[in-house]
Scaffold this motif. Structure first.
Motif, PDB file in Angstrom:
ATOM      1  N   GLU A 278      25.506  48.555 -92.714  1.00  0.00           N
ATOM      2  CA  GLU A 278      26.459  47.652 -92.071  1.00  0.00           C
ATOM      3  C   GLU A 278      26.980  48.217 -90.746  1.00  0.00           C
ATOM      4  OE1 GLU A 278      27.678  44.388 -92.923  1.00  0.00           O
ATOM      5  OE2 GLU A 278      25.756  44.627 -93.946  1.00  0.00           O
ATOM      6  N   PHE A 279      27.387  49.486 -90.735  1.00  0.00           N
ATOM      7  CA  PHE A 279      27.876  50.082 -89.491  1.00  0.00           C
ATOM      8  C   PHE A 279      26.785  50.092 -88.426  1.00  0.00           C
ATOM      9  CE2 PHE A 279      31.109  52.534 -92.158  1.00  0.00           C
ATOM     10  CZ  PHE A 279      32.191  51.797 -91.704  1.00  0.00           C
ATOM     11  N   ALA A 280      25.555  50.409 -88.823  1.00  0.00           N
ATOM     12  CA  ALA A 280      24.449  50.454 -87.868  1.00  0.00           C
ATOM     13  C   ALA A 280      24.140  49.062 -87.319  1.00  0.00           C
ATOM     14  CB  ALA A 280      23.210  51.052 -88.526  1.00  0.00           C
ATOM     15  N   ARG A 281      24.224  48.054 -88.167  1.00  0.00           N
ATOM     16  CA  ARG A 281      23.874  46.693 -87.764  1.00  0.00           C
ATOM     17  C   ARG A 281      25.013  46.004 -87.021  1.00  0.00           C
ATOM     18  NH1 ARG A 281      23.670  42.143 -91.104  1.00  0.00           N
ATOM     19  NH2 ARG A 281      24.101  43.459 -92.899  1.00  0.00           N
ATOM     20  N   ARG A 282      26.243  46.197 -87.483  1.00  0.00           N
ATOM     21  CA  ARG A 282      27.368  45.429 -86.951  1.00  0.00           C
ATOM     22  C   ARG A 282      28.335  46.229 -86.083  1.00  0.00           C
ATOM     23  NH1 ARG A 282      27.990  40.601 -89.778  1.00  0.00           N
ATOM     24  NH2 ARG A 282      26.804  40.452 -91.694  1.00  0.00           N
ATOM     25  N   GLY A 283      28.279  47.553 -86.149  1.00  0.00           N
ATOM     26  CA  GLY A 283      29.269  48.362 -85.453  1.00  0.00           C
ATOM     27  C   GLY A 283      30.505  48.517 -86.310  1.00  0.00           C
ATOM     28  N   TYR A 284      31.378  49.401 -85.906  1.00  0.00           N
ATOM     29  CA  TYR A 284      32.568  49.715 -86.700  1.00  0.00           C
ATOM     30  C   TYR A 284      33.496  48.513 -86.831  1.00  0.00           C
ATOM     31  CZ  TYR A 284      36.827  51.955 -88.292  1.00  0.00           C
ATOM     32  OH  TYR A 284      37.948  52.284 -89.011  1.00  0.00           O
ATOM     33  N   ASP A 285      33.842  47.896 -85.714  1.00  0.00           N
ATOM     34  CA  ASP A 285      34.850  46.838 -85.724  1.00  0.00           C
ATOM     35  C   ASP A 285      34.422  45.613 -86.524  1.00  0.00           C
ATOM     36  OD1 ASP A 285      36.663  48.297 -84.240  1.00  0.00           O
ATOM     37  OD2 ASP A 285      35.929  47.535 -82.329  1.00  0.00           O
ATOM     38  N   ARG A 286      33.142  45.269 -86.505  1.00  0.00           N
ATOM     39  CA  ARG A 286      32.675  44.060 -87.186  1.00  0.00           C
ATOM     40  C   ARG A 286      32.214  44.312 -88.625  1.00  0.00           C
ATOM     41  NH1 ARG A 286      29.835  43.395 -82.072  1.00  0.00           N
ATOM     42  NH2 ARG A 286      28.070  44.059 -83.290  1.00  0.00           N
ATOM     43  N   THR A 287      32.296  45.556 -89.079  1.00  0.00           N
ATOM     44  CA  THR A 287      31.935  45.859 -90.463  1.00  0.00           C
ATOM     45  C   THR A 287      33.159  45.641 -91.342  1.00  0.00           C
ATOM     46  OG1 THR A 287      30.220  47.437 -89.877  1.00  0.00           O
ATOM     47  CG2 THR A 287      31.218  47.702 -92.040  1.00  0.00           C
ATOM     48  N   SER A 288      32.946  44.939 -92.459  1.00  0.00           N
ATOM     49  CA  SER A 288      34.073  44.667 -93.348  1.00  0.00           C
ATOM     50  C   SER A 288      33.913  45.416 -94.666  1.00  0.00           C
ATOM     51  CB  SER A 288      34.197  43.163 -93.596  1.00  0.00           C
ATOM     52  OG  SER A 288      33.618  42.764 -94.789  1.00  0.00           O
ATOM     53  N   MET A 289      35.016  45.951 -95.131  1.00  0.00           N
ATOM     54  CA  MET A 289      35.037  46.625 -96.434  1.00  0.00           C
ATOM     55  C   MET A 289      34.691  45.616 -97.531  1.00  0.00           C
ATOM     56  SD  MET A 289      35.809  49.889 -96.090  1.00  0.00           S
ATOM     57  CE  MET A 289      36.808  50.610 -97.390  1.00  0.00           C
ATOM     58  N   ARG A 290      35.107  44.380 -97.362  1.00  0.00           N
ATOM     59  CA  ARG A 290      34.817  43.339 -98.352  1.00  0.00           C
ATOM     60  C   ARG A 290      33.302  43.168 -98.503  1.00  0.00           C
ATOM     61  NH1 ARG A 290      38.110  39.042 -96.856  1.00  0.00           N
ATOM     62  NH2 ARG A 290      39.566  39.826 -98.376  1.00  0.00           N
ATOM     63  N   GLU A 291      32.582  43.163 -97.395  1.00  0.00           N
ATOM     64  CA  GLU A 291      31.125  42.989 -97.459  1.00  0.00           C
ATOM     65  C   GLU A 291      30.453  44.190 -98.106  1.00  0.00           C
ATOM     66  OE1 GLU A 291      27.280  41.532 -97.202  1.00  0.00           O
ATOM     67  OE2 GLU A 291      29.218  40.529 -97.227  1.00  0.00           O
ATOM     68  N   ILE A 292      30.910  45.385 -97.801  1.00  0.00           N
ATOM     69  CA  ILE A 292      30.340  46.588 -98.423  1.00  0.00           C
ATOM     70  C   ILE A 292      30.611  46.576 -99.921  1.00  0.00           C
ATOM     71  CG2 ILE A 292      30.480  49.113 -98.518  1.00  0.00           C
ATOM     72  CD1 ILE A 292      31.086  48.964 -95.450  1.00  0.00           C
ATOM     73  N   ALA A 293      31.808  46.172-100.302  1.00  0.00           N
ATOM     74  CA  ALA A 293      32.133  46.062-101.725  1.00  0.00           C
ATOM     75  C   ALA A 293      31.211  45.047-102.397  1.00  0.00           C
ATOM     76  CB  ALA A 293      33.599  45.661-101.900  1.00  0.00           C
ATOM     77  N   ARG A 294      31.019  43.905-101.767  1.00  0.00           N
ATOM     78  CA  ARG A 294      30.151  42.869-102.335  1.00  0.00           C
ATOM     79  C   ARG A 294      28.735  43.381-102.534  1.00  0.00           C
ATOM     80  NH1 ARG A 294      26.288  39.788-101.322  1.00  0.00           N
ATOM     81  NH2 ARG A 294      26.055  40.339 -99.146  1.00  0.00           N
TER      82      ARG A 294
END
Length: 193
Positions: free
Chosen positions: A24-40
């Protein structure tokens, strides 16, 4: 004997989280990465994810440290660096495009922030250049390298070349052999000095 039980499961889940976060960080960058998506992606609730990493910054730093740990080869200590280790890390980076993409994008994003990423990269470069300069000095003292080159300048140039090669490789992986190119530069520096 392999670890079993809750501890092993917790370590495995932590690795799964780091894998998902890296993507997620590599694809979206820090600001656009969401903890909710990583949890999902990892089958956790947001509260469950926070059990492993209490903040997004903590997770991000763990991903960055993991990237550096992966750049450590067998028998190498993560807190010691040298010219030869830098050269080997650059060669191995072609096997880790997600980590290279993360490093390049996050180091660029950290320039304009005062956050945790900025501090991480400032400290990392300071440490890395000092370590490599120390190795160059040691080679000079052993008579393996001329004293005509400045250790700090040379270390800074080598690190800059490594980072620039990563960007070139991401843009055109088929035409850039990062390891060969930085190895060639080191050979030129050694011969010319």
């Amino acid at each position: 004997m392999a670890s079993r039980g809750p501890y092993a499961k917790g370590l495995a889940k932590r690795e799964e989280i780091l894998d998902a976060a890296l993507d997620e960080f590599a694809r979206r960058g820090y600001d656009r990465t969401s903890m909710r998506e990583i949890a999902r992606q990892t089958g956790l609730s947001q509260a469950g994810l926070l059990h492993y990493f209490s903040t997004k910054e903590e997770l991000f730093l763990a991903v960055l440290r993991r990237r550096d740990d992966r750049a450590t080869g067998p028998g190498e200590f993560s807190h010691v660096h040298s010219v030869s280790r830098l050269l080997r890390a650059v060669e191995r980076n072609s096997d880790e495009p997600g980590l290279v993409r993360l490093f390049v994008s996050m180091s660029a994003e950290s320039v304009d922030s005062d956050g945790v990423a900025h501090e991480f990269f400032v400290d990392r470069y300071r440490w890395l250049i000092a370590e490599i300069a120390g190795d160059i000095r040691a080679q000079q003292e052993e008579g393996e390298l001329s004293r005509s080159i400045d250790p700090e300048d040379t270390a800074s140039i080598l690190v800059a070349v490594a980072d620039g090669l990563q960007l070139q490789w991401l843009l055109n992986p088929d035409s850039v052999d990062m390891g060969a190119r930085i190895g060639k530069l080191w050979s030129i520096l050694r011969e010319s000095a």
